[in-house]
Design an enzyme around this catalytic site. Structure first.
Site, mmCIF file in Angstrom:
data_model
loop_
_atom_site.group_PDB
_atom_site.id
_atom_site.type_symbol
_atom_site.label_atom_id
_atom_site.label_comp_id
_atom_site.label_asym_id
_atom_site.label_seq_id
_atom_site.Cartn_x
_atom_site.Cartn_y
_atom_site.Cartn_z
ATOM 1 N N SER A 1 -9.944 -0.343 6.931
ATOM 2 C CA SER A 1 -9.352 -0.204 5.595
ATOM 3 C C SER A 1 -8.705 -1.449 5.024
ATOM 4 C CB SER A 1 -8.330 0.921 5.589
ATOM 5 O OG SER A 1 -8.986 2.141 5.398
ATOM 6 N N LYS B 1 0.852 -1.199 0.000
ATOM 7 C CA LYS B 1 0.000 0.000 0.000
ATOM 8 C C LYS B 1 0.884 1.243 0.000
ATOM 9 C CE LYS B 1 -3.941 1.996 2.559
ATOM 10 N NZ LYS B 1 -4.839 1.853 3.721
ATOM 11 N N SER C 1 -9.792 1.922 2.719
ATOM 12 C CA SER C 1 -8.891 2.650 1.851
ATOM 13 C C SER C 1 -7.850 1.770 1.140
ATOM 14 C CB SER C 1 -8.162 3.735 2.646
ATOM 15 O OG SER C 1 -7.308 3.158 3.608
#
Ligand code: GLN
Length: 472
Positions: A171, A74, A147
């Protein structure tokens, strides 16, 4: 293939890291035009790392349990010499001079690239990225969740064998549910946050997105551990998080708090999660109905606490030290003003404003202090339920993946989607999200298993049983 299967094939000499890495790079080339999970693709690094891993393997050495496995990260986790943007214009050209601690723990992997996300991890659909919209591999017209939407989409699309994500209020778990993969949010303090760009420091935790439960254990084994560079990381020795996988769950007490199944939950999601409870029961678990009265206040408390912390954490992006600097300013205040106005997107600004407001003199007691009191109540509710039971089973999100654009103009509705995931962060607990069925449209539905602090091994044991049962 799963990371576990890739590892076995490499150890048996049936597959080289280079072959695996080339296969993933080809998959990325073919699928990225539809999925758009990656913000940065690093083929040269990945192949060089793969060759180095193959050489090591030839000598019978390995740098980490995932040596030679192609994975992706990420884009809020700092990677030395590889651009790390947080999907923000603010960090468009930010190349970290150091690695996050987790990257050191994963040394030896073939890093395929950096994954899209909501800007600064604020959001639930990855539509808040400054750069691009990521599409759900299970239905390209839908969001991948957020997210960590890029992380979930990349794993679901076979564009990475595994991915790291971060989870402040869901997330990792919610995008895992939307894309039909397994997401594990560890106990607060199990994984070092050093080098994770902070959103809300008391809630943030790095975790894993994988094809299956066993891979989650493999990856968590690699990244867990005390780190002197993170004052909140726990001093503790961990045994194999996968040690209980394969053991039966007879006699395990699994609690279903009724508030998690109330108003707002889509009937098809409810049905799938209740069916998962039945499957656990069929394997000998005892299903216990219980109540969690604080649940209805947890979401409001989360948005107060997380925005308060974000407003402080994001104060460092001022156009002076690093990151985006606006042009055409007359004085220092204008430099701050313009850089922050132009560098941050709408949602990030909304949260900084909210956070500054709830911390301001005159409102502090009414909002921030109140939210911290709710935090205590949420913790107490979990303590009570988990002292009488081994695990809690709940939905991950009230609906399956929704259409791109459907909720982007309605932040409150978007926030409501986090109601089932944020309590876990508020209490610092571990939880896993795994596919437990599909809705009428064939979209994956996720189930959440929550456990006591440091009970990841037990959570994964039950998750593994559910994974096998759900596949039948
Ligand atoms: N969707 C939640 C939010 O928007 C959680 C985000 C996260 O876990 N980083 O704040």
């Amino acid at each position: 293939m799963t990371a576990t299967a890739l590892k076995a094939a490499m150890e048996a000499g049936e597959l080289s890291s280079r072959e695996a890495t080339e296969a993933y790079l080809t998959a990325i080339e073919e699928r990225e035009k539809d999925i758009r999970a990656y913000l940065t693709i690093t083929p040269k690094t990945a192949l060089a790392q793969a060759d180095a891993a193959d050489k090591r393997r030839g000598r019978g050495e390995a740098l980490s349990p995932l040596d030679g496995i192609p994975g992706a990260i990420k884009d809020n986790i700092c990677t030395k010499n590889v651009r790390t943007t947080c999907a923000s214009r603010m960090l468009e050209n930010f190349v970290p001079p150091y690695d996050a601690t987790v990257m050191g723990k994963l040394s030896g992997i073939a890093m395929l690239g950096k994954l899209n996300m909501d800007e600064f991890a604020m959001g639930s659909s990855t539509e808040n990225s400054f750069y691009q919209i990521t599409h759900n591999p299970r239905d390209l017209s839908r969001v991948p969740g957020g997210s960590s939407g890029g992380s979930a989409a990349a794993v679901a699309a076979g564009e990475a064998a595994f991915a790291l994500g971060s989870d402040t209020g869901g997330s990792i778990r919610q995008p895992a549910a939307f894309c039909g993969v397994v997401g594990l949010k560890p106990t607060y303090g199990v994984v070092s946050r050093f080098g994770l760009i902070a959103f809300a420091s008391s809630l943030d935790q790095i975790g894993t997105l994988t094809r299956d439960v066993r891979d989650g254990a493999l990856l968590l084994n690699a990244i867990a551990g005390h780190d002197p560079k993170d004052a909140t990381s726990v001093k503790r020795e961990y045994s194999d998080f996968g040690a209980q996988i394969g053991r039966e769950i007879r006699g395990m007490r699994v609690a279903l708090p009724k508030e998690y199944f109330g108003e707002g939950l889509h009937p098809e999601v409810k049905e799938a999660v209740l069916a998962a409870a039945k499957k656990l029961e069929g394997q000998g678990a005892e299903i216990v109905e219980t109540s969690m009265p604080s649940l209805e206040h947890a979401l409001a408390a989360y948005y107060v606490i997380s925005c308060a912390e974000a407003s402080s954490n994001l104060a460092r992006f001022d156009g002076v030290k690093y990151g985006f600097r606006a042009e055409g300013y007359e004085n220092i205040n204008e430099l701050y003003d313009k850089s922050r106005s132009e560098g941050f997107g709408r949602e990030v600004k909304r949260r900084i404003l909210l956070g500054s407001f709830v911390l301001s003199a005159g409102y502090y007691d009414a909002y921030y202090k109140k939210a911290m009191q709710v935090r205590t109540l949420v913790k107490r509710d979990f303590d009570r339920i988990l002292s009488e039971n081994d695990l809690i089973l709940s939905p991950v999100a009230p609906t399956a993946a929704y259409k791109i654009g459907e909720k982007i103009d309605d932040p409150l509705t978007m926030y409501m989607g986090d109601a089932y995931t944020v309590p876990v962060n508020i209490a610092g607990l571990p939880a896993v999200s795994l596919p437990c069925g599909t809705d009428g449209a064939g979209l994956p539905v996720g189930a959440q298993l929550i456990g006591k602090p440091f009970s990841e091994a037990e959570i994964l044991r039950a998750a593994y049983v559910l994974e096998k049962e759900a596949a039948i």
